[in-house]
Design an enzyme around this catalytic site. Sequence first.
Site: not given
Length: 322
Positions: A146, A167, A185, A250
């Site tokens: 996906h 997305k 998708d 980070r």
Amino acid sequence: MDTSSINAQSIFDDNAATLKLSWLTGHEGWERGFSADTVANATSSADLVGHLNLIHPNRIQVLGEAEIDYYQRQTDEDRSRHMAELIALEPPFLVVAGGAAAPPELVLRCTRSSTPLFTTPMSAAAVIDSLRLYMSRILAPRATLHGVFLDILGMGVLLTGDSGLGKSELGLELISRGHGLVADDAVDFVRLGPDFVEGRCPPLLQNLLEVRGLGLLDIKTIFGETAVRRKMKLKLIVQLVRRPDGEFQRLPLESQTVDVLGLPISKVTIQVAAGRNLAVLVEAAVRNTILQLRGIDTLRDFMDRQRLAMQDPESQFPGKLV
């Protein structure tokens, strides 16, 4: 893997035009194919297709000019014995290549045993190469993931993350910046080689991108032919996350990877937050990955530079980290 759909009929239908195949006899054996054990034990498609070989009976047997010449030189008794042994081993089907005439006894035995027998004017080597490539493709490991699969700067990038993170909106922004859509998708991935995984779009979703509030967008119609791609090799996975600052790393010191069909794929994690330009961040991640593939690691270079600076007594950063 389910091999029931891989039989003489399906292989003939898929390759008849390319290999100029003609089905000479043995039509009743159209369901013949490979057993699950044969496919599982095969190390490559070369184990499933090859020149005539009685030691490996459970593969597609191709008879070229050399094999036919050898057959013609045998005595009648040896010919009969070899043909009987070959048919008794029940190969999926036989191919007489190079435009040679199929030996009458072979045709007769294939007819009696319902063994499919094909002929082609193409050389045996060309037939074997083509069928091996075909078998490697249809038997390759597959998975559906996906996300939004894009071509960004010539690199296949899969955008993943929980629903509602944007997305598709990010994909639309990247497409508007000149990059290409492969699939949205659901992305079909297949491992076609030892070092790469290829991604394609299911036919039903071809050229389509779903964006909340806008519905389905036909990217090819809106942005043009150059905004879509048929396939790309997967090189990078970008995972979008929404986390508190305290849980977000980070500067990851070690490269992150995700296993896709047994192959480690580079992964970067980008935090979604208000005001962040995600399209620019994704492009930067792709450019950085390209540098890493060329052997340039910016973080490691910085750490080496920092270590040398701390070891230099005249450095403005004396001492060591605590």
